[in-house]
Design an enzyme around this catalytic site. Structure first.
Site, mmCIF file in Angstrom:
data_model
loop_
_atom_site.group_PDB
_atom_site.id
_atom_site.type_symbol
_atom_site.label_atom_id
_atom_site.label_comp_id
_atom_site.label_asym_id
_atom_site.label_seq_id
_atom_site.Cartn_x
_atom_site.Cartn_y
_atom_site.Cartn_z
ATOM 1 N N TYR A 185 5.258 4.576 11.964
ATOM 2 C CA TYR A 185 4.155 5.067 11.143
ATOM 3 C C TYR A 185 3.144 5.842 11.999
ATOM 4 C CZ TYR A 185 0.626 4.873 7.512
ATOM 5 O OH TYR A 185 -0.299 5.199 6.565
ATOM 6 N N ASP A 224 -2.589 -3.102 3.170
ATOM 7 C CA ASP A 224 -2.926 -3.155 4.596
ATOM 8 C C ASP A 224 -4.157 -4.044 4.789
ATOM 9 O OD1 ASP A 224 -0.914 -1.394 4.897
ATOM 10 O OD2 ASP A 224 -2.139 0.308 5.560
ATOM 11 N N ASP A 260 -6.999 -4.039 6.209
ATOM 12 C CA ASP A 260 -8.253 -3.459 6.679
ATOM 13 C C ASP A 260 -9.149 -3.288 5.453
ATOM 14 O OD1 ASP A 260 -7.126 -1.327 5.340
ATOM 15 O OD2 ASP A 260 -6.541 -0.261 7.155
ATOM 16 N N CYS A 280 -55.109 37.761 19.852
ATOM 17 C CA CYS A 280 -54.877 37.610 18.415
ATOM 18 C C CYS A 280 -53.394 37.810 18.118
ATOM 19 C CB CYS A 280 -55.694 38.650 17.656
ATOM 20 S SG CYS A 280 -55.484 38.556 15.877
ATOM 21 N N CYS A 315 -59.864 39.480 14.054
ATOM 22 C CA CYS A 315 -60.605 39.570 15.309
ATOM 23 C C CYS A 315 -61.342 40.896 15.454
ATOM 24 C CB CYS A 315 -59.669 39.374 16.501
ATOM 25 S SG CYS A 315 -58.571 40.770 16.775
ATOM 26 N N GLU A 346 0.813 -1.218 0.000
ATOM 27 C CA GLU A 346 0.000 0.000 0.000
ATOM 28 C C GLU A 346 0.847 1.267 0.000
ATOM 29 O OE1 GLU A 346 -3.515 -0.418 2.265
ATOM 30 O OE2 GLU A 346 -3.578 1.688 2.850
ATOM 31 N N CYS A 392 -51.919 43.669 15.483
ATOM 32 C CA CYS A 392 -53.211 43.633 16.164
ATOM 33 C C CYS A 392 -53.003 43.847 17.657
ATOM 34 C CB CYS A 392 -53.896 42.289 15.899
ATOM 35 S SG CYS A 392 -55.474 42.184 16.750
ATOM 36 N N CYS A 398 -58.172 44.758 12.440
ATOM 37 C CA CYS A 398 -57.812 43.386 12.116
ATOM 38 C C CYS A 398 -59.045 42.619 11.689
ATOM 39 C CB CYS A 398 -57.167 42.728 13.349
ATOM 40 S SG CYS A 398 -56.869 40.981 13.149
#
Length: 932
Positions: A339, A121, A123, A848, A821, A13, A843, A818
DNA sequence: GCAAGGTC
């Protein structure tokens, strides 16, 4: 090379392994070396006998992965396709340009060999690289016999055993990596393109990026890493200091001073604390109830793995993990340390640890310690304790060559080499020994204790100055002894938030959650800085930038935990299943890509969450040609004009819908949609008539007041030219195009829709909304001739003059009521970062929650409700605090205890301050002292 | 211009 026997190509590798294995197998007898095509990957030659078969061995190497996965050319350009297509766009593996020389070496050598032995390697990644090597070599020589050497350490016996017991390569392992690569690529590219194109031109974010082209990348490792940083930041923001009280006691005698800590620690209830304190004051006599003597050991660290090296270099020397790995790599290349990319924190029993110590005996600083270690009489040696991790590929990081410092070394080289040596010497040393004394006393029924420690033997601490084991003496006490405390105080304290994440903390989080590998974690951390997602301060602690926080916040508000490590954990489980053969690669790819695509499409539908989160921190940009508008729409059909790109549904700058080619500006094919469209969503239904297909149908919603009464507000329509209703509504309502009608292409879907708009001259005889169009001879509104329906005198432009349906505007600004309401509304001025100075009606009723921007009231584009808090601004409540932080509060949430920061009148809410600078006039999200 | 994983 000798003529008899077979010729074997061996591939490792990395160059160092090719060299080591060649040395071991050849026993340094008759070993020849020559250059290959690549300057780093030399070729070793020697003779060897495998199971009685004489072999001419050629030994070379690759440099990690030989191939890269990439999209086919058609999908490589960002505007070539809808990012959603990247979940199924074709991909292929190929050797990148900078690895071509290695490929040529392999091809040339493979042609003259009979066997290929893979020494990658052991893995999953190594197995995948093995298959890349096989692909290249068998393409050059299909008759090769393929074999795999399995080894876990570069030790004579193991290597000889491996070559005498060659096995088959493991396809399952390689498949797992293939799946991981493909998922990473597809998710990364799709989300990166999507969020970059969505936001980079929509907001002013490039002013602090050094003029660099900003890329808002997404990756399954980088985003969770960012998530850790942001989460801690939110935790700090959400922290509310709490007062507490504790009782402290000290006693001075002739032998010294002892400080006693309260057994209850501290109490948050002041009254309760005072009551207890008063009891103590009234009966202050202390009685010693227990005296405990114990021997304590402090163990040396485990052998050094990559992550530990990075964490310790960060703590001890303030070196970034990325810089640490760079320096470690150079020390490794120089042969001074082993390493540096290893998960292993356990020495193999076959490692000659004494030999490594022996090498260090001559060092002026730790040489004497090394000599003591080797002296059996000193009794300092102890075999190292492993930490339980072993990647079966590399030993823990240890010194491989003595050096008292090289001339070319920087201070960081010296420090890192010293750390590796001292750490190794510490590992093979006895633990430090201390004598701990604990004294417990009773005052009025309350327990207090004091602890002292004396170090009896320093042992490993002698060579490992980075760790200390503070000792503090306390005077001798005997059970039942009584005394009156010198001081007995009730002291206030306050809880503090946790600190920002340090680099070591971040590495721990990543390690714990499986984000990245030992070899890549530092890359992910660096990426956060490179992408301007986070900054690192002088004490190596990370703060998210506004950009980083906004992205995490946006996804969080969608309900997606893409910034959490869960996705990676699922991928890791899937990879394990593939490598064990319990799931196939195709199965894992199918399932996870399907899920991720659904997630992507949903995220795109909810992109407003991302935009809202960004709008908290950044100014909107007026930049023309926002890529959001150009490139993030949903695909409707393939462009018939350029035949290269897709046509997507999108909005123009004014919010009008259109279907345009992604090849813009090279291709200007466009279909303008009626100006009365309020919503449009591409469905999965396709048109049965229009060709070339598929042409996806669009679900339209029209503004009721802008279309004639006999038309439905909901319409599933086709832009391919077959849809009469759409054509009529386009003619009636006009389109959102900014081009003059005469110069425009067809404004309604016709069979010519893929003609470029710029090619259309005033004489274009299409179904354009011109007087010349015969289909407009009869007005659709009044059924009379002589005018188009657009110009019908019976139709005022109701859309422009229509009252906003939610509000009843009366004469004068102050008399708006409004409609929800009926209560009166007042005109107020916003004082938020993004809307400062903008006026809105609110409002007045407490029940409201209605408001509307004044400018929207006049143009009819709508109002929206908002959640009223005690001191509400018209900023829509956006759940920013939900679930964030330990108590479910964000830093600017509408929670009443945290409060909205400024009231609508601009008054600061008392008691809250900016976390970053402490200034009471703003919150940290708008702090001028903060970074991007 | 995109990911993460190897390694010089």
């Amino acid at each position: 090379m000798a003529g008899r026997g077979i010729t074997v190509l061996n591939v490792a590798e990395k160059p160092s392994v090719a060299k080591s294995v060649s040395n071991i197998l050849s026993r340094n007898q008759g070993l020849r070396v020559r250059d290959g095509r690549s300057r780093y990957n030399r070729i070793f030659e020697f003779n060897y006998t495998i199971r009685g078969q004489p072999c001419n061995m050629l030994f070379t190497s690759v440099i990690g992965h030989l191939m890269e996965l990439e999209f086919d050319d058609r999908y490589r350009k960002w505007h070539s396709c809808d990012p959603a297509d990247l979940f199924q766009a074709p991909v292929h593996k190929s050797v990148p340009e900078d690895k071509k020389d290695i490929k040529r070496t392999l091809e040339e050598e493979a042609r003259r060999c009979q066997w290929l032995v893979l020494w990658l390697d052991c893995d999953r990644e190594g197995e995948n690289i093995a298959f890349e090597v096989v692909d290249v070599c068998t393409a050059a020589n299909p008759r090769l016999t393929i074999k795999r050497a399995r080894f876990s350490a570069l030790i004579d016996r193991e290597i000889h055993q491996a070559v005498q017991n060659l096995v088959e390569p493991n396809k399952w392992f390689a498949d797992a990596v293939d799946a991981r690569q493909e998922i990473d690529l597809r998710i990364g590219a799709s989300f990166t393109r999507f969020q970059t194109m969505l936001m980079k031109d929509a907001f002013v974010i490039d002013t602090v990026t050094d003029g660099r082209n900003i890329v808002l990348s997404y990756g399954p490792c980088q985003f969770p890493t960012l998530g850790f940083v942001v989460e801690r930041y939110w935790e700090i923001q959400a922290h509310e200091p709490e007062n507490f009280w504790s009782i402290n006691c000290s006693h001075r005698s002739e032998e010294g001073v002892a400080t006693f800590n309260w057994g209850r620690g501290h109490l948050f209830d002041y009254t309760y604390a005072v009551i207890i304190y008063e009891m103590c004051i009234e009966e202050p006599t202390a009685t010693v109830t227990n005296v405990r003597q114990q021997e304590k050991l402090k163990y040396p660290p485990h052998p050094l793995s990559t992550i530990e090296l990075e964490k310790r270099a960060s703590r001890y020397f303030r070196m970034s993990s990325e810089h640490t790995m760079k320096v470690a790599e150079e020390l490794y290349q120089g042969g001074f340390i082993s390493y540096p990319r290893t998960e292993t924190d356990n020495f193999s029993s076959r490692t000659d640890l004494h030999a490594i110590v022996q090498e260090q005996q001559g060092h002026p600083e730790w040489g004497t310690y090394a000599q003591r270690l080797l002296d059996p009489g000193a009794g300092l040696w102890r075999n190292p304790r492993g930490g339980g991790h072993d990647d079966k590929a590399h030993p823990p990081i240890h010194p491989t060559k003595f050096s008292a410092g090289e001339s070319g070394w920087s201070q960081d080289h010296r420090r890192l080499y010293e750390l590796v040596v001292r750490h190794f010497l510490a590992c093979v040393s006895k633990p430090a020994v201390g004598a701990e004394t604990t004294v417990e006393i009773d005052i009025a029924g309350e327990l207090f204790s004091s602890c002292g420690r004396v170090i009896l033997e320093k042992n490993y601490l002698d060579v490992y100055p980075y760790e200390s084991w503070g000792g503090s003496m306390i005077p001798p006490y005997t059970i039942d002894q009584q005394f009156i405390p010198t001081t007995l105080t009730l002291d206030p304290g306050v809880t503090r938030p946790p600190p920002l994440l340090s680099e070591a903390d971040l590495l721990s989080c990543m390690d714990k959650e499986g984000i990245g590998t030992d070899a890549t974690m530092h890359d992910h951390i660096k990426k956060l800085l490179d992408r301007f997602y986070a900054t690192k301060d002088a004490s190596m602690r990370f703060t998210p930038t506004n950009l980083g926080e906004a992205l995490v916040m946006g996804y969080d508000d969608m309900g997606y935990k893409l910034w959490k490590p869960y996705l990676r954990a699922v991928m890791e489980r899937d990879m394990k299943s593939v490598s064990e053969g319990t799931k196939s690669k195709a199965e894992v790819l199918d399932t996870s890509l399907q899920q991720m695509k659904a997630c992507f499409l949903d995220a795109r539908l909810n992109k407003v969450k991302l935009l809202e989160a960004m709008a908290i921190f950044f100014e909107r940009s007026n930049r023309v040609g926002s890529e959001e508008q150009n490139a993030t729409g949903e695909v409707v059909r393939r462009c018939g004009l350029c035949q290269e790109s897709d046509m997507v549904l999108k909005k123009n700058r004014d919010g009008n819908f259109m279907v345009g080619c992604l090849g813009y500006p090279q291709c200007r094919s466009v279909v303008w949609l009626p100006g009365s469209v309020s919503e449009a969503v591409v469905t999965t239904n396709t048109c049965n008539n229009c060709t070339p297909g598929p042409v996806y149908l669009i679900q339209f919603k029209f503004r009721q007041l802008e279309i004639p009464p006999n038309y439905d507000v909901n319409h599933l329509g086709c832009i391919g030219g077959c849809d009469e209703i759409l054509t009529q509504l386009t003619e009636i309502c006009g389109t959102g195009s900014r081009m003059p009608a005469r110069a425009r292409g067809p404004t309604a879907p016709t069979s010519n829709t893929n003609q470029p708009a710029r090619a259309r001259g005033p004489t274009a005889s299409t179904s354009n909304a011109n007087h010349t169009n015969p289909r407009q001879a009869v007005c659709l509104h009044c059924q009379e001739t002589g005018h188009s329906s657009n110009e019908c005198p019976s139709q005022t432009r109701r859309s422009r003059n229509a009252q906003y349906p939610g509000m009843n505007q009366q004469s004068g600004e102050s008399s708006v009521s409004c409609s929800s309401c009926g209560a009166p509304c007042v005109l107020r001025t916003a004082n938020t970062a993004n809307n400062r100075g903008r006026k809105f009606y609110s409002c007045q009723s407490q029940e409201c929650n209605f408001f509307v921007w004044e400018d929207n009231l006049n143009n009819g584009s709508g109002g929206r409700s908002f959640t009223r808090s005690n001191s509400s601004t018209p900023t829509p409540s956006r759940g920013r605090n939900g679930g964030r932080g330990p108590r479910g509060r964000g830093r600017n949430g509408s929670n009443s205890s945290n409060g909205t920061f400024v009231t609508a009148t601009g008054d600061p809410v008392s008691g809250r301050r900016c976390y970053t600078c402490g200034d009471p006039s703003h919150f940290a999200n708008v702090c001028p002292n903060r970074g991007l």
